[in-house]
Design a protein around this motif. Sequence first.
Motif, PDB file in Angstrom:
ATOM      1  N   LYS A 133       0.848  -1.184   0.000  1.00 48.53           N
ATOM      2  CA  LYS A 133       0.000   0.000   0.000  1.00 48.53           C
ATOM      3  C   LYS A 133       0.891   1.245   0.000  1.00 48.53           C
ATOM      4  N   TRP A 152      -2.781   4.823  -3.178  1.00 50.87           N
ATOM      5  CA  TRP A 152      -3.660   5.660  -2.366  1.00 50.87           C
ATOM      6  C   TRP A 152      -3.157   7.098  -2.458  1.00 50.87           C
ATOM      7  N   CYS A 204      -3.780  11.270  -0.749  1.00 43.28           N
ATOM      8  CA  CYS A 204      -4.429  12.236   0.133  1.00 43.28           C
ATOM      9  C   CYS A 204      -3.727  13.569  -0.022  1.00 43.28           C
ATOM     10  N   ASP A 223      -5.566  16.650   4.730  1.00 38.08           N
ATOM     11  CA  ASP A 223      -6.236  15.463   5.258  1.00 38.08           C
ATOM     12  C   ASP A 223      -5.536  14.885   6.491  1.00 38.08           C
ATOM     13  N   ARG A 265      -7.372  11.604   6.879  1.00 35.65           N
ATOM     14  CA  ARG A 265      -8.805  11.583   7.174  1.00 35.65           C
ATOM     15  C   ARG A 265      -9.629  11.082   5.996  1.00 35.65           C
ATOM     16  N   GLN A 266      -9.236  11.452   4.790  1.00 37.88           N
ATOM     17  CA  GLN A 266      -9.977  11.031   3.600  1.00 37.88           C
ATOM     18  C   GLN A 266      -8.999  10.502   2.549  1.00 37.88           C
ATOM     19  N   ARG A 319      -7.860   8.139  -0.379  1.00 39.71           N
ATOM     20  CA  ARG A 319      -8.608   7.538  -1.483  1.00 39.71           C
ATOM     21  C   ARG A 319      -7.777   6.438  -2.144  1.00 39.71           C
ATOM     22  N   VAL A 355     -12.293   3.365  -2.872  1.00 38.75           N
ATOM     23  CA  VAL A 355     -12.576   3.489  -1.441  1.00 38.75           C
ATOM     24  C   VAL A 355     -12.124   4.868  -0.983  1.00 38.75           C
ATOM     25  N   THR A 356     -12.904   5.502  -0.115  1.00 33.94           N
ATOM     26  CA  THR A 356     -12.463   6.702   0.602  1.00 33.94           C
ATOM     27  C   THR A 356     -12.645   6.424   2.087  1.00 33.94           C
ATOM     28  N   GLN A 357     -11.562   6.510   2.846  1.00 36.26           N
ATOM     29  CA  GLN A 357     -11.660   6.148   4.255  1.00 36.26           C
ATOM     30  C   GLN A 357     -10.533   6.808   5.042  1.00 36.26           C
ATOM     31  N   GLU A 358     -10.682   6.788   6.360  1.00 40.53           N
ATOM     32  CA  GLU A 358      -9.593   7.201   7.231  1.00 40.53           C
ATOM     33  C   GLU A 358      -8.539   6.109   7.239  1.00 40.53           C
ATOM     34  N   LEU A 359      -7.287   6.524   7.082  1.00 39.93           N
ATOM     35  CA  LEU A 359      -6.187   5.560   6.974  1.00 39.93           C
ATOM     36  C   LEU A 359      -5.060   5.973   7.904  1.00 39.93           C
TER      37      LEU A 359
END
Length: 316
Positions: free
Chosen positions: A2, A35, A37, A41, A53-54, A56, A72-76
């Motif tokens: 990732k 991914w 950001c 974020d 926070r967001q 993608r 996907v959009t999520q906190e990472l």
Amino acid sequence: MKLLFVADPIETFKTYKDSTFAMMREAARRGHEIWACEVSDLVWRSGGHVVARQARALVLTGHATDWFNVTVTQELALKDTGAIIMRKDPPFDSEYFYATHLLGQAEREGARVFNKPAALRDHPEKLALMEFPEFCAPTLVTRSPAVIRAFHAEHRDIILKPLDGMGGMGIFRVGADGLNLGAIIETLNKDGRETVMVQRYLPEIAQGDKRVLVIGGEVVPYCLARIPQGGEVRGNLAAGGKGVAQPISERDREIAQALGPRLAARGLLLVGLDVIGGSLTEINVTSPTCFQEITDQTGFDVAKMFIDALERALAG
């Protein structure tokens, strides 16, 4: 693996020339997760981990436009990535500075960040070259108008620039007649509140301001000479310069081989050296570019060299 790219809004990328896009494309080709950001974020709550926070997750489409789909959009949590590639463009302002501290905390939590946040802070792109005077033309850093005037009196033809500029922004040339020197000093140093860099003018700029890339301490064998157009003194592509890829010269190689391993050892996986004639004029560490221009004109795959170096660094 990732890979999280911290960058400017990906919607603004010009994919035909964007170096971050070239990195993403090569990484995706190898099967890595992509991914993205933005600096805005990044969040760090007391007692918690640094997160995007967001963030993608992207799938690259292969199209010139609509070049990505968000799956996907999520906190990472940054510590849960394989690597973070910091590609936010200058200016190196207070917000950029704070971002390096958040990324530094993510490192303490286990994240791997490239270029290393502490190294970004320690190598401001204009000032960093002052460590290597043997490769530089006469250069001055000061707030003092009197000291600038004395430098002009000594060298007669000078370039003045702000320390936080990018893309040729705010660069002025003053010749032997000193025309407008006072007004330019006032504009750049704001009545002594801001520091200015001054360099002796290098007439070799007519042959181009060369971007020499160093990846993992190794020099890319081709550079991009950014040649001023239409009476401009600036070769920057953002200022209308023409980019011409060419093999690096022996002097380019000498500079790159002297600096490259030292900078890599400090955590700078990717460095862009600016060379005019035989003189180093800047050391770019935030988001060096010119990958695609060099690859398109020479066939040498700069993005492949970068991802190779990234994978070696992660395996080491």
